[in-house]
Scaffold this motif. Structure first.
Motif, PDB file in Angstrom:
ATOM      1  N   PRO A 158       7.753  -3.529   1.769  1.00  0.00           N
ATOM      2  CA  PRO A 158       6.958  -3.910   3.010  1.00  0.00           C
ATOM      3  C   PRO A 158       6.859  -3.149   4.060  1.00  0.00           C
ATOM      4  N   ASP A 159       5.840  -3.378   4.967  1.00  0.00           N
ATOM      5  CA  ASP A 159       5.789  -2.442   6.115  1.00  0.00           C
ATOM      6  C   ASP A 159       5.710  -3.244   7.351  1.00  0.00           C
ATOM      7  N   CYS A 160       6.358  -2.551   8.395  1.00  0.00           N
ATOM      8  CA  CYS A 160       6.313  -3.403   9.497  1.00  0.00           C
ATOM      9  C   CYS A 160       5.339  -2.673  10.630  1.00  0.00           C
ATOM     10  N   LEU A 174       5.990  -8.190   9.978  1.00  0.00           N
ATOM     11  CA  LEU A 174       6.204  -7.510   8.753  1.00  0.00           C
ATOM     12  C   LEU A 174       5.328  -8.002   7.429  1.00  0.00           C
ATOM     13  N   ARG A 175       4.896  -7.052   6.818  1.00  0.00           N
ATOM     14  CA  ARG A 175       3.973  -7.480   5.687  1.00  0.00           C
ATOM     15  C   ARG A 175       4.677  -7.371   4.365  1.00  0.00           C
ATOM     16  N   LEU A 176       4.815  -8.384   3.606  1.00  0.00           N
ATOM     17  CA  LEU A 176       5.441  -8.334   2.435  1.00  0.00           C
ATOM     18  C   LEU A 176       4.617  -8.473   1.264  1.00  0.00           C
ATOM     19  N   ALA A 185       0.716  -3.427   1.034  1.00  0.00           N
ATOM     20  CA  ALA A 185       1.340  -4.375   2.176  1.00  0.00           C
ATOM     21  C   ALA A 185       0.155  -4.684   2.952  1.00  0.00           C
ATOM     22  N   ASN A 186      -1.214  -4.925   2.565  1.00  0.00           N
ATOM     23  CA  ASN A 186      -2.287  -5.145   3.270  1.00  0.00           C
ATOM     24  C   ASN A 186      -2.624  -6.612   3.274  1.00  0.00           C
ATOM     25  N   LEU A 187      -2.860  -7.208   4.431  1.00  0.00           N
ATOM     26  CA  LEU A 187      -3.060  -8.738   4.176  1.00  0.00           C
ATOM     27  C   LEU A 187      -4.071  -9.244   3.706  1.00  0.00           C
ATOM     28  N   VAL A 252       1.518   0.834  14.721  1.00  0.00           N
ATOM     29  CA  VAL A 252       2.394   1.768  14.046  1.00  0.00           C
ATOM     30  C   VAL A 252       2.803   1.243  12.762  1.00  0.00           C
ATOM     31  N   ASP A 253       2.546   1.806  11.772  1.00  0.00           N
ATOM     32  CA  ASP A 253       3.348   1.245  10.398  1.00  0.00           C
ATOM     33  C   ASP A 253       4.496   1.966  10.099  1.00  0.00           C
ATOM     34  N   VAL A 254       5.670   1.023   9.879  1.00  0.00           N
ATOM     35  CA  VAL A 254       6.833   1.637   9.571  1.00  0.00           C
ATOM     36  C   VAL A 254       7.393   1.054   8.275  1.00  0.00           C
ATOM     37  N   LEU A 265       4.737   5.433   8.156  1.00  0.00           N
ATOM     38  CA  LEU A 265       3.882   5.424   7.262  1.00  0.00           C
ATOM     39  C   LEU A 265       2.411   5.867   7.671  1.00  0.00           C
ATOM     40  N   GLU A 266       2.006   5.292   8.674  1.00  0.00           N
ATOM     41  CA  GLU A 266       0.824   5.379   9.166  1.00  0.00           C
ATOM     42  C   GLU A 266       0.504   5.128  10.545  1.00  0.00           C
ATOM     43  N   LEU A 267      -0.352   5.506  11.336  1.00  0.00           N
ATOM     44  CA  LEU A 267      -0.884   4.988  12.615  1.00  0.00           C
ATOM     45  C   LEU A 267      -2.369   4.580  12.602  1.00  0.00           C
TER      46      LEU A 267
HETATM   47 MG   LIG Z   1      -1.472   0.485   6.080  1.00  0.00          MG
END
Ligand SMILES: [Mg+2]
Ligand SMILES: Nc1ncnc2c1ncn2[C@@H]1O[C@H](COP(=O)(O)OP(=O)(O)O)[C@@H](O)[C@H]1O
Lengths: 325, 527
Positions: A158-160, A174-176, A185-187, A252-254, A265-267
């Protein structure tokens, strides 16, 4: 009469794509800073200089002849992620969970040979996944291991996502990943989006494919009320990312590694708007409050405090409005 | 919204409107200029197989010396033979010589401007005795124009008053041949005497009879052959007579009844009563004549005004440019309107499209191909291209060579469509080459990647969106009225700039967000 729904949107403070582009992106994100976030290798380098953790880089492939060394590069690693340095929306992210004999097992369970990996690397290099089809680089990094709070919340990490405006965290989700999203974790790939309370770091609301859900579709585990571990660190990473890039409006992806904790993870210099659906609330009122703050010379820590008070004030105002209506 | 932007947009729109109003009010322009001239594209195609050593086809080419018809852009393509243009009896004749057993084809294309011929016969007083400037050759009897036959002379006496002047005589002959001699649809090769005896004739027979009567009366006369142009393949060869009065040739058309003038769509090809196309030692002969009408704005009028007037606005008029350039500009000037439509659809409605200007380019291609055929061809090209793209996936090619491969495939598909439709005798498919090939290739690539990455639904949605916007652009670009108006008033692009500024700063919701944020339709209050 037919536009009453837009009236509701306006009342909730939903940010539309035109306004986001015109006021927040064009107004706060100078074009020259985009390369810092559009190239994941540049972001990684920046993070290293500012003491923000990112997944270990196993190697990069910048030219076709280097693909020959791919096998050697991968030899020490059982699991890894190969992705384009300037990809977007999860395109071209290939995650290998483990090896079985000569083959590699993907997040989805599919088996790949080294030939497939080489082809994937070469597709990345020739720009298949990059914006505008420009020549790209492939990067291979450590696969982040899922933290135990996310057990039974789907295969994959998951990324936040935290939206940061003028260095102040605004909204988070939060993306699950689900089976449908193939571990990513892309919507729009079918991941679940759960709104995260910015003050506490717990999920309070969730949507899957734009519909409100309370359980994970694959496992049935509740997706509300999850307390994200290391929430303060996540907020710190978010607030620092704004300083380190200079971008005024930033996504911001954490990700949270089981052992190493939160990593960037990425911006994203053009963060999407679905976060509003995930949170069941609009961005505009929060952004407008932050616009009025005096942030000059403030530290990340101070701005996190501001974020909490902005959110508290907003909630109070919203409650008052509710009572009034 | 930003006040500066609004003011700037208003200023641009205001400037445009003021200039237009001034041109209409003070300079006398029309908002929608009328068309007064006709521009035609004509194609003649001859095809035969040589049956002997001297296989030859001779075809008369349209006269380039007529004041009311301007011929340009002549293009000749001949195959399987040698082609020459010679001058014969003052006419231009194309000679296509072939070989035994070989297929010879000639395709002769040209564009022609026809303007109204409003001639009147001169007054009787203008005729000076013995006015034979046009030569006595046009007084002699010929094989099929038996003007020296006593039966012709006696018929002339019957229909003409004994002391009639030349004008009156011409009117009598015209009245007689037009009304008293019945029309025959066939039997084009009737001679004058036969037509006289049976009082019946086709266009050629009646024209010959009129010429014979005029010559018998001492008025130089000749047969003229031409074509009544009609949109499509229905153009007809016509024959009529010309009489020389006061040093000028005047038309006398016993079929349509014109005297002194001619129907507007009449193309004059040659003088004489020879056939339009004659052949020797050929078989499997086919002859095709197609014409297409295009309208041209009142450019001559404006052009004259532009060159006479000292006013700057008149001087910079686009009507001073060559017609060819004007035709290009007419479409070019509408492209900003197309771009405006794209901006509206993308930024205010939120319709997804492939590439920003793909819809405009498609609309331009549809103009060439016509709409239904264009859409069908496009879907065919993309469909077949996509199948090939899937096959390429399998070969795991690098991107640039893969795209180049795909580009070549797209070109081959277009060539294939052209060939197939030519063989099937359908001209429709020939226009496939009008599509912007490079952009179509990129679209196929994006389309197939999108199917994989975002699912077939999104790909279908984007395709439908692209088509929708292309159709909207097409409807606009096709508007003949708008084309003419913008050519006369290029300053209308200023309000377009203004509108683009406004859309550029529009920060309201997109119509698509109506659906996208549907979860919020009740305010999203939670339990
Ligand atoms: Mg991403
Ligand atoms: N190192 C990694 N370990 C585990 N999962 C990853 C890793 N990198 C990417 N992913 C997964 O893929 C998704 C997309 O990757 P990301 O780096 O955000 O690229 P993009 O710019 O295409 O969104 C992430 O949300 C995450 O779920």
């Amino acid at each position: 009469m037919s536009l009453w729904r837009f009236q509701t949107y306006r009342r909730v403070g939903l940010l539309g794509i035109n306004r986001r582009n015109a006021e927040y992106i064009l107004g706060h994100n100078p074009r020259r800073l985009f390369p810092l976030v559009d190239d994941k290798l540049a972001t990684k380098a920046l993070c290293r200089d500012h003491g923000i953790r990112t997944p270990d880089l196993y190697g990069t492939i910048s030219a076709h002849h280097e693909i020959r060394d791919l096998e050697k590069m991968l030899a020490p690693h059982d699991s890894f992620v190969m992705k384009p340095a300037s990809g977007a929306m999860g395109n071209g992210v290939l995650m290998v969970l483990k090896r079985r004999g000569d083959s590699f097992i993907r997040g989805s369970g599919a088996q790949l040979g080294i030939r497939d990996l080489r082809y994937h690397a070469s597709s990345i290099l020739s720009g298949l996944y990059s914006l505008g089809g420009r020549v790209d680089r492939a990067l291979i990094e450590a696969r982040v291991r899922v933290h135990e709070v996310f057990n039974d919340l789907g295969e994959g990490v998951p990324d936040c996502r935290v939206i940061v405006f003028r260095g102040v965290p605004v909204m988070s989700m939060l993306r699950l990943p689900t089976q449908m999203s193939d571990g990513r974790a892309n919507l729009h790939q079918g991941a679940i989006a759960a709104g995260v309370d910015i003050t506490t770091g717990t999920t309070h609301h969730a949507v899957h494919l734009d519909r409100v859900v309370s359980k994970h579709p694959d496992t049935g585990k509740a997706v509300r009320g999850i307390q994200l571990p290391h929430w303060d660190e996540i907020l710190r990473i978010s607030a620092m990312s704004a300083d380190m890039t200079g971008l005024g409006y930033l996504g911001v992806d954490v990700v949270i590694d089981a052992d190493e904790g939160p990593m960037l993870l990425e911006l994203n210099a053009r963060p999407g708007l679905s976060i509003q659906i995930a949170n069941g609330g609009g961005l505009t009122p929060l952004l407008e409050r932050i616009e009025k703050l005096d942030i000059s010379g403030s530290t990340p820590k101070e701005r996190i405090a501001m974020a909490r008070s902005v959110f508290a004030a907003h909630r109070k105002a919203a409650l008052g409005e509710d009572r009034a209506t | 919204m930003n006040l500066r932007v609004v003011l700037l947009a208003a200023a641009l729109a205001g400037c445009g409107v003021v200039i237009v109003a001034y041109k209409i009010g003070a300079l006398g322009y029309e908002l929608v200029p009328r068309t007064t001239e006709d521009r035609w594209s004509v194609q003649m195609q001859v095809r035969y197989r040589g049956a002997g050593d001297n296989a030859v086809a001779r075809i008369h080419l349209p006269s380039d010396r007529e004041p009311h018809q301007r011929i340009y852009d002549e293009r000749i393509v001949s195959e399987g033979g040698t082609f020459d243009v010679i001058t014969q009896d003052g006419n231009r004749v194309g000679v296509l010589a072939g070989h035994v057993g070989a297929q010879s084809t000639l395709s002769y294309r040209f564009a022609v401007h026809l303007s109204a011929r409003e001639g009147v016969l001169p007054a009787e007083a203008e005729i000076i005795d013995g006015d034979l400037e046009n030569g006595s050759a046009w007084l002699e009897a010929e094989q099929y124009i038996q003007s020296d036959d006593p039966r012709v002379a006696s018929r002339l006496e019957e229909i003409n008053a004994p002391d009639a002047g030349p004008i009156e005589t011409v009117r009598h002959i015209h009245g007689y041949v037009t009304d008293e001699v019945a029309d025959l649809d066939f039997g084009d090769d009737t001679d004058a005497l036969t037509a006289l005896q049976v009082e019946r004739g086709g266009p050629l027979g009646k024209a010959r009879l009129a010429v014979a009567l005029a010559r018998a009366a001492g008025i130089p006369a000749r047969v003229v052959t031409g074509i009544d142009l009609e949109d499509g393949a229905r153009s007809e060869v016509q024959h009529w007579a010309e009489v020389s009065l006061a040093g000028d040739w005047h038309a006398l058309d016993p079929i349509s009844g014109y005297l002194g003038s001619l129907p507007r769509q009449r193309l004059i090809v040659f003088t004489g009563d020879a056939p339009l196309l004659s052949t020797a030692a050929v078989e499997d002969l086919s002859f095709q004549l197609t014409a297409m009408k295009e309208e041209v704005s009142q450019h001559r009028l404006y052009r004259r005004r532009a060159s006479d007037a000292g006013r700057l606005l008149d001087r910079v008029s686009l009507y001073t440019l060559p017609v060819q350039t004007q035709m290009t500009l007419r479409v070019l000037l509408l492209i900003p309107f197309g771009a405006l439509i794209v901006a509206l659809f993308r930024n205010m409605v939120g319709v997804p499209t492939f590439g920003t200007f793909m819809p405009v380019l498609l609309a331009l291609a549809f103009i060439e191909t016509s709409l239904a055929i264009g859409v069908a061809l496009l879907l065919l090209i993309i469909g077949v291209g996509w199948v090939f793209r899937r096959l390429l996936d399998w070969l795991q090619l690098l991107m640039i060579p893969r795209l180049s491969f795909l580009l070549t495939v797209v070109i081959l598909i277009i060539v294939g469509i052209s060939l197939l439709s030519d063989h099937a005798g359908m001209t429709a498919g020939l226009s496939a080459a009008a599509f912007p090939i490079v952009i179509i290739t990129a679209t196929i690539e994006r389309f197939s990647v999108m199917i994989v990455e975002e699912g077939p639904r999104n790909a279908a949605k984007t395709t439908a969106g692209t088509l929708l916007v292309a159709l909207a652009c097409y409807a606009l670009l096709m508007s003949n009225m708008l084309q003419r108006t913008v050519l006369a008033f290029p300053e209308l692009l200023l309000p377009v700039l203004g509108a683009l500024l406004l859309i550029g700063r529009y920060t309201g919701y997109r119509l698509s967000e109506w659906v996208r944020f549907a979860a919020f339709k009740k305010g999203f209050k939670e339990a």
